[in-house]
Design a protein around this motif. Structure first.
Motif, PDB file in Angstrom:
ATOM      1  N   PHE A  90       0.912  -1.182   0.127  1.00  0.00           N
ATOM      2  CA  PHE A  90      -0.065   0.077  -0.211  1.00  0.00           C
ATOM      3  C   PHE A  90       0.999   1.309   0.137  1.00  0.00           C
ATOM      4  O   PHE A  90       1.580   1.412   1.064  1.00  0.00           O
ATOM      5  N   TYR A  91       1.042   2.002  -1.015  1.00  0.00           N
ATOM      6  CA  TYR A  91       1.754   3.108  -1.159  1.00  0.00           C
ATOM      7  C   TYR A  91       0.767   4.214  -1.828  1.00  0.00           C
ATOM      8  O   TYR A  91       0.005   4.342  -2.598  1.00  0.00           O
ATOM      9  N   TYR A  92       1.213   5.438  -1.145  1.00  0.00           N
ATOM     10  CA  TYR A  92       0.455   6.854  -1.513  1.00  0.00           C
ATOM     11  C   TYR A  92       1.214   7.834  -1.550  1.00  0.00           C
ATOM     12  O   TYR A  92       1.973   8.008  -0.778  1.00  0.00           O
ATOM     13  N   SER A 101      -8.534   5.884   0.966  1.00  0.00           N
ATOM     14  CA  SER A 101      -8.594   4.631   0.408  1.00  0.00           C
ATOM     15  C   SER A 101      -8.050   3.668   1.601  1.00  0.00           C
ATOM     16  O   SER A 101      -7.217   4.008   2.198  1.00  0.00           O
ATOM     17  N   PHE A 102      -8.976   2.674   1.631  1.00  0.00           N
ATOM     18  CA  PHE A 102      -8.566   1.573   2.569  1.00  0.00           C
ATOM     19  C   PHE A 102      -7.788   0.524   2.160  1.00  0.00           C
ATOM     20  O   PHE A 102      -7.946   0.201   1.004  1.00  0.00           O
ATOM     21  N   ALA A 103      -6.777   0.028   2.895  1.00  0.00           N
ATOM     22  CA  ALA A 103      -5.926  -1.085   2.358  1.00  0.00           C
ATOM     23  C   ALA A 103      -6.648  -2.134   1.951  1.00  0.00           C
ATOM     24  O   ALA A 103      -7.871  -2.593   2.613  1.00  0.00           O
ATOM     25  N   LYS A 104      -6.293  -2.780   0.928  1.00  0.00           N
ATOM     26  CA  LYS A 104      -7.169  -3.901   0.310  1.00  0.00           C
ATOM     27  C   LYS A 104      -7.430  -5.063   1.374  1.00  0.00           C
ATOM     28  O   LYS A 104      -8.484  -5.475   1.410  1.00  0.00           O
ATOM     29  N   LYS A 105      -6.302  -5.281   2.087  1.00  0.00           N
ATOM     30  CA  LYS A 105      -6.399  -6.269   3.196  1.00  0.00           C
ATOM     31  C   LYS A 105      -5.518  -5.992   4.181  1.00  0.00           C
ATOM     32  O   LYS A 105      -4.186  -6.544   4.051  1.00  0.00           O
ATOM     33  N   SER A 153      -3.314   7.944   5.939  1.00  0.00           N
ATOM     34  CA  SER A 153      -4.322   6.951   5.324  1.00  0.00           C
ATOM     35  C   SER A 153      -5.058   6.449   6.357  1.00  0.00           C
ATOM     36  O   SER A 153      -4.858   6.706   7.750  1.00  0.00           O
ATOM     37  N   PRO A 154      -5.999   5.475   6.003  1.00  0.00           N
ATOM     38  CA  PRO A 154      -6.727   4.697   7.320  1.00  0.00           C
ATOM     39  C   PRO A 154      -5.880   3.711   7.868  1.00  0.00           C
ATOM     40  O   PRO A 154      -6.098   3.329   8.844  1.00  0.00           O
ATOM     41  N   VAL A 155      -4.543   3.345   7.311  1.00  0.00           N
ATOM     42  CA  VAL A 155      -3.489   2.552   8.047  1.00  0.00           C
ATOM     43  C   VAL A 155      -2.647   3.521   8.855  1.00  0.00           C
ATOM     44  O   VAL A 155      -2.344   2.881  10.087  1.00  0.00           O
ATOM     45  N   LEU A 206      -0.850   4.200  14.109  1.00  0.00           N
ATOM     46  CA  LEU A 206      -0.580   3.009  13.185  1.00  0.00           C
ATOM     47  C   LEU A 206      -1.843   1.934  13.571  1.00  0.00           C
ATOM     48  O   LEU A 206      -2.066   1.817  14.664  1.00  0.00           O
ATOM     49  N   LEU A 207      -2.626   1.662  12.562  1.00  0.00           N
ATOM     50  CA  LEU A 207      -3.747   0.713  12.667  1.00  0.00           C
ATOM     51  C   LEU A 207      -3.523  -0.352  11.861  1.00  0.00           C
ATOM     52  O   LEU A 207      -4.310  -0.834  10.873  1.00  0.00           O
ATOM     53  N   LEU A 208      -2.260  -1.214  12.156  1.00  0.00           N
ATOM     54  CA  LEU A 208      -2.008  -2.526  11.535  1.00  0.00           C
ATOM     55  C   LEU A 208      -2.453  -3.532  12.293  1.00  0.00           C
ATOM     56  O   LEU A 208      -2.097  -3.630  13.532  1.00  0.00           O
TER      57      LEU A 208
END
Length: 675
Positions: A391-393, A399-403, A416-418, A473-475
């Motif tokens: 996930f790069y921006y 955008s939410f990370a795909k998974k 980002s949301p992450v 961080l929301l990992l």
């Protein structure tokens, strides 16, 4: 040990061109696809400027090559300044420039970055200063280079010695080095009719190279002389080289507007010619000149792949030591620390180049703004890649990370949301093991001047600041109470997150989920070609508070007007005010908000925006002492003895007043190319 995708996929060994013009790895027969930069530190202005600012050339190369690897790039090309390493007869000179080229090649090899060299540049070494080179290119013009018998013999002599040169660091001959995949004979030659002379010259250069025993591909420039492409198609070369500067060069100012349609497709007029089709294709240089928007590179990379290219290298990556001033070809500006968003767009472009198939076709702009795992938005100033593992921006995204639970690599600027981050530098997150991650944070980079104006080492265009910044961080696998431990030299930070929140300074950190033991992870542990504790960043820029602001050309009378500026040097105890004055009318002092890092704004109420002219200043108060911009003068415009005349102003006009796109009195420099 986890590896970055770039290092995990890197084949080794020589390459060859098959009968269909496809460049393939000798060992695996797989297609080659390599993407990277030109980088000029051993030569010309870059070499001289780095000596001017001090420091070790080797250390400078180490730092830059680390950043290139950090961006996942795997290709390097440069036109060697032959004028600095030869005499007029083409004899190779064992000097500092050649030694540093050897050193650079050795460092690139250690990072798995593949190389194509162009031995003959045909440039002298001065730009933007006077020339001082003394080799054959200092006495023969580009036209004489292929028509003068003495010039031709000098080039044959030089090519022979250059290919037989033994790198003093790797102990390998240039012609045998497995990481130097190919050679392009000469950089941007200048030819004219008759074509037979051109073909004969190209064949003589190829013959001189082959006579050394060199057997790998030889490329030749076909893009620079469209009137004699038949001559190059008839030559004994394995590949053809192209460039792309779709927005032009050296405008002298930042280009604005949506330029994505200019890079939507790469046309080649002779693409159906069988002689073209059986040659490998390479883009030796490309750039979105005078453009800072981080959206051009991914589109360019996709257009290259659609056109069938297997190699593409941007020109030119700015050495870290002088990137603060952008004197290294001012029309270009690219450096991970100083232009983080644009550098991350190059990272994303590299992913595009490797994921998109050679010859894969696409719909045309704007229908192609979302393709494969990528999204490019001019309106948002955003390039993005989003897969299950990566996930790069380039700027804040919704955008939410795909998974998120499967993520292995994250890199971004903004939030980002992450990752929610308060700074303006780039950051990287790489998974080392379940619940263990490496975090790298670059310093805050704040543009303070137009980087494409006339450049000077005395004039910083980007300010670097080392700040404590909030990070959340929301990992999923790290959880909300992960630990943080500094890894790079001098970084002794230790902390435990609360609800995923910590405060970080520039550096490298080991992050671990609660309960995870991390004693086996040290600064010398490996992440692909990187050591975990490696870190390279510029020192804070030695400047006081800075403001960058461009007034509106005009604003609607009777409507609230929000004025926004970039401002650095604001401490938590400082205050910032906007002093707004209707010309010969009322004055209001308005507190300015800080909606984002290094950004201040205030809204002038409608009662002060009646038709006429609004003048305004921004005042920073430190310990009660005012500092006024523009100009950075002590005191306040409300003081009786404030004498500076500098101010900003905006005309306040009726709703249907025409907006002039060009006014000679104020815009004359915008239409004139820089010298």
């Amino acid at each position: 040990m986890a590896q970055t995708p770039a290092t995990a996929r890197q084949p080794t060994g020589d390459v060859y061109v098959d009968g269909q013009g496809v460049l393939r790895w000798q060992q695996t027969k797989q297609e080659v696809a390599l993407f990277g930069v030109n980088y000029t530190a051993p030569f010309a202005h870059a070499y001289r400027a780095q000596r001017t600012v001090g420091g070790s050339p080797e250390k400078a190369i180490d730092q830059d090559v680390y950043h290139l690897s950090r961006l996942g790039l795997d290709a390097f090309r440069i036109h060697v300044w032959d004028v600095e390493i030869t005499d007029t007869l083409g004899n190779l000179q064992q000097n500092e420039h050649l030694r540093l080229l050897d050193y650079l090649v050795a460092q690139l090899k250690q990072r798995g970055i593949k190389i194509i060299l162009t031995p003959i540049a045909y440039w002298n070494n001065g730009y933007p200063e006077p020339d001082s080179g003394t080799g054959f290119s200092s006495i023969y013009s580009k036209v004489q280079a292929y028509t003068n018998p003495r010039a031709i013999r000098a080039q044959e002599n030089y090519l022979t010695q250059f290919l037989n040169h033994r790198n003093q660091y790797t102990q390998q001959l240039n012609r045998e080095d497995p990481d130097i995949l190919a050679y392009e004979v000469c950089n941007e030659p200048r030819y004219h009719q008759p074509e037979a002379e051109v073909t004969a010259f190209a064949n003589r250069m190829v013959a001189a190279m082959r006579a050394t025993g060199y057997r790998k591909p030889i490329f030749y420039n076909i893009a620079e002389n469209p009137g004699v492409e038949e001559a190059i198609l008839a030559a004994n070369v394995d590949g053809l080289t192209f460039q792309w500067y779709p927005a032009g060069l050296v405008s002298g100012h930042t280009l604005r507007g949506n330029l994505l349609p200019h890079v939507d497709q790469y046309p080649i007029p002779f693409r159906q010619d069988p002689r073209f089709q059986r040659r490998a294709k390479m883009v030796y240089e490309f750039e979105s000149g005078d453009i800072i928007q981080p959206v051009m590179y991914p589109f360019m990379a996709r257009s290259f792949r659609e056109a069938g290219f297997q190699w593409a290298t941007q020109f030119a990556y700015d050495p870290l030591a002088i990137a603060y001033a952008n004197t290294e070809y001012q029309t270009h500006y690219l450096n991970l620390a100083y232009t983080p968003a644009k550098a991350l767009s190059l990272l994303i472009a590299s992913k595009v180049f490797h994921r998109v198939g050679r010859g894969q076709t696409f719909s045309r702009y704007p229908a192609d703004s979302v393709f494969d795992a990528f999204c490019v938005s001019y309106r948002q100033g955003l390039s993005e890649m989003n897969t299950e593992e990566e996930f790069y921006y380039t700027s804040s995204t919704q955008s939410f990370a795909k998974k998120a639970s499967k993520l292995r690599h994250v890199a971004g600027a903004g939030s980002s949301p992450v990752v929610q981050y308060g700074g303006s530098g780039a950051y990287f997150l790489d998974r080392l093991a379940p619940g263990v991650w490496r975090l790298e944070v670059l310093p805050d980079a704040v543009p303070i001047r137009d980087p494409f104006e006339t450049a000077s080492l005395k004039k910083p265009v980007t300010q670097i600041l080392w700040n404590d910044q909030p990070l959340r961080l929301l990992l999923p696998e790290l959880g909300r109470r992960f630990s943080l431990r500094g890894l790079n030299e001098g970084n002794t930070a230790q902390a435990q997150a609360q609800d995923g929140r910590v405060t970080v300074r520039p550096g490298v950190y080991l992050l671990a989920a609660a309960g995870k033991k991390t004693s086996s992870w040290t600064a010398d542990s490996r992440l692909g070609s990187l050591r975990l504790g490696e870190y390279a960043a510029p020192a804070p820029t030695a400047l006081g508070p800075q403001v960058r602001h461009t007034p509106f050309a005009q604003a609607a009378a009777g409507q609230p007007l929000t004025i926004r500026a970039t401002m650095t040097g604001i401490a938590p105890t400082d205050s910032v005010f906007l002093i707004a004055q209707h010309y010969y009318g009322r004055t209001q002092v308005l507190p300015m908000r800080q909606p984002a890092y290094a950004t201040v704004e205030a809204t002038v109420p409608a009662e002060l925006t009646y038709a006429g002219l609004l003048r305004y200043w921004i005042v920073l108060k430190k310990a009660g002492q005012p500092l006024t911009f523009p100009g950075g003068f002590g005191g306040s415009p409300r003081d009786w003895d404030y004498f500076p005349r500098e101010h900003w102003e905006v005309p306040l006009v009726a709703p249907k007043t025409p907006l002039f796109l060009f006014q000679a009195a104020t815009d004359k420099e915008q239409g004139k190319p820089a010298a």
